[in-house]
Design a protein around this motif. Structure first.
Motif, PDB file in Angstrom:
ATOM      1  N   PRO A 134      65.517 -23.123  -8.068  1.00 45.42           N
ATOM      2  CA  PRO A 134      65.235 -23.238  -6.633  1.00 45.42           C
ATOM      3  C   PRO A 134      64.125 -24.258  -6.379  1.00 45.42           C
ATOM      4  O   PRO A 134      63.114 -24.279  -7.084  1.00 45.42           O
ATOM      5  CB  PRO A 134      64.798 -21.828  -6.236  1.00 45.42           C
ATOM      6  N   THR A 161      65.058 -20.542   4.866  1.00 39.55           N
ATOM      7  CA  THR A 161      64.122 -19.560   4.321  1.00 39.55           C
ATOM      8  C   THR A 161      62.678 -20.008   4.420  1.00 39.55           C
ATOM      9  O   THR A 161      61.760 -19.185   4.378  1.00 39.55           O
ATOM     10  CB  THR A 161      64.464 -19.288   2.843  1.00 39.55           C
ATOM     11  N   THR A 207      70.247 -23.989   1.542  1.00 34.54           N
ATOM     12  CA  THR A 207      69.761 -22.608   1.623  1.00 34.54           C
ATOM     13  C   THR A 207      70.719 -21.653   0.925  1.00 34.54           C
ATOM     14  O   THR A 207      70.285 -20.737   0.206  1.00 34.54           O
ATOM     15  CB  THR A 207      69.572 -22.202   3.099  1.00 34.54           C
ATOM     16  N   GLU A 208      72.018 -21.867   1.121  1.00 34.42           N
ATOM     17  CA  GLU A 208      73.017 -21.033   0.441  1.00 34.42           C
ATOM     18  C   GLU A 208      72.883 -21.115  -1.073  1.00 34.42           C
ATOM     19  O   GLU A 208      73.168 -20.145  -1.782  1.00 34.42           O
ATOM     20  CB  GLU A 208      74.433 -21.464   0.851  1.00 34.42           C
ATOM     21  N   ARG A 209      72.436 -22.255  -1.576  1.00 33.87           N
ATOM     22  CA  ARG A 209      72.282 -22.443  -3.018  1.00 33.87           C
ATOM     23  C   ARG A 209      70.963 -21.894  -3.549  1.00 33.87           C
ATOM     24  O   ARG A 209      70.658 -22.040  -4.728  1.00 33.87           O
ATOM     25  CB  ARG A 209      72.403 -23.919  -3.367  1.00 33.87           C
ATOM     26  N   GLY A 210      70.180 -21.288  -2.683  1.00 30.94           N
ATOM     27  CA  GLY A 210      68.969 -20.625  -3.130  1.00 30.94           C
ATOM     28  C   GLY A 210      67.694 -21.419  -2.999  1.00 30.94           C
ATOM     29  O   GLY A 210      66.627 -20.967  -3.420  1.00 30.94           O
ATOM     30  N   HIS A 211      67.784 -22.624  -2.408  1.00 31.55           N
ATOM     31  CA  HIS A 211      66.584 -23.432  -2.240  1.00 31.55           C
ATOM     32  C   HIS A 211      65.778 -22.941  -1.028  1.00 31.55           C
ATOM     33  O   HIS A 211      66.336 -22.373  -0.082  1.00 31.55           O
ATOM     34  CB  HIS A 211      66.939 -24.903  -2.065  1.00 31.55           C
TER      35      HIS A 211
END
Length: 363
Positions: free
Chosen positions: A3, A55, A36-40
């Motif tokens: 991330p 986020t 954001t969907e990829r966790g960043h």
């Protein structure tokens, strides 16, 4: 991929919210959403009212209340000072109290200050070039020369335009979500979508649809009211209708129910997001042969017309209606995916972060 803490710089004047003010805002929304969907951890700088869920929240857009003397200065428009102050403030924050807050800054603004001030920021900054080399941007690049700053263009055409200024430039085409732009059933009318401004020339789309004898529906924000009033409104009638500034889902339904999409830039369009959106909806495209558009369209999904020629565009319109909707959709899936776009950006982020780490270690 680990991330990352990513700051996305957009426009200080337009929120990243539906209905989008233009393709830039739609693009930043999609990029922020996918990252954001990829966790960043994504933090956004854009005008108040932005609604994309990230986020990391939003960076403050500073506003300046000018003194009476400054307001009386007719040589400097208040809007220009407001924009300058907003970018000056955020760049000073990124160089100061926020200097350790991000792994990467991704600049999408069209303002010169983020580029000019990039040497003051220790965080690596990637700038996506969404326009030709306008004078203020070129000036900023000429004096910045930050080793932690890199650039990408949205098309090979745009990269060629920037080559005299930057030399070789990476290309990362804009991407869209084919889920948000589902394949539609088609229909009997042509569609035009975009900002109602002279450089997008919806009036030429109207003229071409009349020559072809095909009804036309237009959608988009009236960004230039004088142009809209003088060149679009007089051309409207029962067969040519303006349906307003639509939210994304409504626009996708309109485009998906069209037989063909018309794209009519009278400037060198760097990419052409509306082309990708139409193809994703399965709607073939008839467009002026300009800018980055020929990189997206192929003979199986669209027809190119001689730039500015209404007669040629009318011919292309008729020819495009006979093309396969499934082929148009397939072209969008292979060439216009937001997945490929974010994959490319992720690789660049990691490379730039690694290069910056090496430079600091050698210092």
């Amino acid at each position: 991929m680990r991330p990352l803490r990513i700051a996305l710089l957009g426009s200080s004047n337009f929120p990243i919210a539906e209905p989008f003010a233009g393709g830039m805002e739609a693009h930043i929304w999609q990029l922020a959403h996918t990252l954001t969907e990829r966790g960043h951890i994504v933090t956004l700088f854009a005008a108040e009212g932005s609604s994309v869920e990230v986020t990391g929240g939003n960076l403050h857009v500073a506003r300046l209340e000018l003194s009476a003397i400054s307001k009386a200065d007719i040589t400097t428009p208040a809007w220009a000072v407001s924009e300058h102050h907003a970018y000056l403030s955020v760049m000073m924050d990124l160089a100061g109290e926020l200097r350790d807050s991000f792994d990467i800054i991704h600049n999408h603004s069209l303002h010169y200050l983020p580029i000019a001030m990039s040497p003051t920021v220790q965080t690596p900054m990637l700038t996506t070039l969404h326009t030709p080399p306008f004078a203020w941007l070129e000036s900023a690049i000429a004096i910045s020369a930050s080793p932690a700053s890199s650039f990408v263009a949205v098309s090979e055409h745009a990269a060629r335009q920037w080559a005299p200024v930057l030399g070789g430039v990476h290309v990362v085409p804009n991407g869209i979500s084919t889920q948000r732009w589902p394949e539609g059933p088609g229909g009997e009318y042509a569609v035009w979508s975009g900002r109602m401004v002279p450089e997008k020339a919806p009036h030429l789309a109207i003229d071409a649809a009349r020559v072809a004898g095909v009804p036309l529906r237009l959608a988009g924000p009236v960004s230039n009211s004088e142009y809209f009033r003088e060149h679009v409104v007089p051309r409207l009638d029962d067969s040519v209708t303006y349906v307003g500034h639509l939210r994304q889902r409504e626009l996708a339904a309109l485009v998906g129910a069209a037989a063909v999409a018309l794209v009519t830039p009278v400037w060198e369009e760097p990419y052409g997001l509306v082309v990708a959106e139409a193809l994703a909806c399965g709607t073939p495209v008839a467009a002026f042969d300009r800018g980055g558009i020929p990189e997206i369209l192929t003979p199986v999904c669209g027809r190119l017309a001689t730039a500015d020629s209404v007669k040629d565009l009318a011919t292309a319109l008729v020819a495009a209606t006979a093309l396969s909707r499934s082929d148009a959709r397939a072209r969008a899936e292979t060439a216009c995916s937001e997945t490929a776009m974010v994959d490319h950006y992720s690789e660049l982020y990691e490379h730039m972060i690694g290069e910056t780490t090496v430079r600091r270690g050698a210092a």
